[in-house]
Write an enzyme that holds these catalytic residues in place. Structure first.
Site, PDB file in Angstrom:
ATOM      1  CG  ASP A 182      -1.819   1.212   1.276  1.00 27.05           C
ATOM      2  OD1 ASP A 182      -2.519   1.460   0.286  1.00 27.05           O
ATOM      3  OD2 ASP A 182      -1.823   1.918   2.311  1.00 27.05           O
ATOM      4  CD  GLU A 266      -5.259   0.824  -3.266  1.00 23.42           C
ATOM      5  OE1 GLU A 266      -6.495   0.894  -3.214  1.00 23.42           O
ATOM      6  OE2 GLU A 266      -4.508   1.522  -2.580  1.00 23.42           O
ATOM      7  CG  ASP A 350      -1.107   3.198   6.085  1.00 19.65           C
ATOM      8  OD1 ASP A 350      -2.043   3.616   5.391  1.00 19.65           O
ATOM      9  OD2 ASP A 350      -0.387   3.941   6.780  1.00 19.65           O
TER      10      ASP A 350
END
Length: 377
Positions: A182, A266, A350
């Site tokens: 992340d 992502e 996170d």
């Protein structure tokens, strides 16, 4: 066989610096001149000028007595400048880039040489119209003779040479590890294993000095030598920040690719996020776009998989506990830890996101998707 560029710094002699300055200037002049001609032709007459027509315009320019100085530099450098311009227009037409812009005198300068336009002999590189080899600080030996070289000078006055070589890059041994990451601002990246990289904040480290030099620059008279000296000082600070940022990004991405067979990340809309005035500076300093780009090409070279997940997947809001899957309706950015009301698990925002990214990414991989740069819908 893959094409790989090796970049080195070099220090030209006074004669070479003069020759390079002339070449940079001529390439910039030809690029800007023909860009204006192409732009005017399109908006005034609706006609498009291709590379062949642009090359003919260059030939006519060199025959013009007013521009006889164009013959003082290597003709290949001028032709390659037009090829780069054609590539810029192709990228624009295909929607991959904005409309080509004019080159500036104080910005980064560069030109390329291909084929027999330069000589590579006994570990030395000779450029046209120069008898002496370039004083290159080799950090490693080239694997073969370069097919193309690009010589550049950045805004801080440093000279670099990039050598394009064809190399046989062998995939790394297969390993069993997989990781979800992340991207963040407090920490540049957080893994599903709970590792937090921290954030060196390179810009903040030099921000006070940079602000002082920029104030001094604003007080100098435009066109004066003192202004140019101060401009170089500001450019050197920016170069230092960029070098530190790039070095940290290379080390982080290399570590992730070396240690993991599959990396899940992502797919962030970095350009859109940069429009937020409160976060733009921090996001730029975090280098998210470059981070993901490096993961992709290094993963491709190493035979690793880099899988991008849809940006709308609620990775932070969803509970990563197996069998739970509770999704918060809202989770503001200032909430860094939260407790799942369904299973009672205490989550680090996170780390929880990284775990969810890995879990969904494994589902995508199990569906039969392989290769670098995949995206989950």
């Amino acid at each position: 066989m893959k094409k790989k560029a090796y970049k080195f710094r070099f220090y030209p002699t006074d004669d070479q610096a003069l020759l390079l300055a002339k070449t940079f200037g001529c390439v910039r002049f030809v690029y800007n001149r023909i860009l204006k001609i192409r732009t005017d032709a399109y908006y005034q007459n609706g006609t498009s000028i291709n590379y062949s027509a642009a090359s003919k315009i260059l030939t006519d320019l060199k025959k013009d007595p007013e521009f006889v100085w164009l013959k003082e530099v290597a003709s290949v450098a001028l032709q390659q400048g037009l090829r780069h311009q054609q590539t810029a227009f192709t990228n624009f037409w295909d929607g991959r880039a904005k409309y080509p812009t004019f080159k500036k005198k104080n910005a980064r300068q560069s030109f390329s040489l291909v084929g027999t336009a330069f000589r590579y002999r006994d570990g030395n590189i000779y450029i046209p119209k120069s008898k002496d080899p370039l004083d290159i600080r080799w950090s490693q030996a080239l694997p073969c003779e370069p097919s193309t070289i690009t010589i550049s000078k950045d805004s801080a006055g440093r000279y670099f040479i990039s050598c394009l070589c064809e190399v046989d890059i062998k995939p790394m041994p297969i390993c069993a590890k997989q990781v979800g990451i992340d991207l963040g601002l407090t920490d540049l990246y957080i893994t599903s294993n709970g590792f937090k990289s921290g954030n060196p904040r390179h810009l903040k480290k030099y921000e006070a000095k940079l602000a002082y030099l920029q104030r001094m620059l604003s007080r100098k008279k435009k066109g004066s030598k003192n202004r140019n000296k101060m401009r170089l000082k500001v450019a050197r600070i920016h170069a230092k920040i960029a070098d530190c940022r790039m070095d940290a990004t290379h080390k982080a991405t290399r570590k992730l690719i070396n240690e993991n067979q599959v990396v899940y990340v992502e797919n962030l809309a970095v350009k859109n996020m940069m429009k937020l005035p409160t976060l733009a500076k921090a996001i730029a300093d975090a280098h998210w776009g470059e981070f993901v780009r490096q993961l992709h090409y290094k993963g491709d070279w190493a035979g690793r998989n880099v899988i991008e997940l849809d940006r709308w997947f609620p990775s932070s809001k969803r509970c990563s506990t197996e069998g739970c899957g509770f999704v918060n309706e809202s989770l503001p950015l200032n909430v860094r830890k939260w407790t799942c009301p369904k299973c009672g698990t205490r989550h680090d925002r996170d780390v929880n996101a990284a775990k969810n990214i890995k879990a969904v990414g494994q589902t995508v991989l199990a569906s039969g998707a392989t290769g670098s740069g995949l995206k989950a819908a």
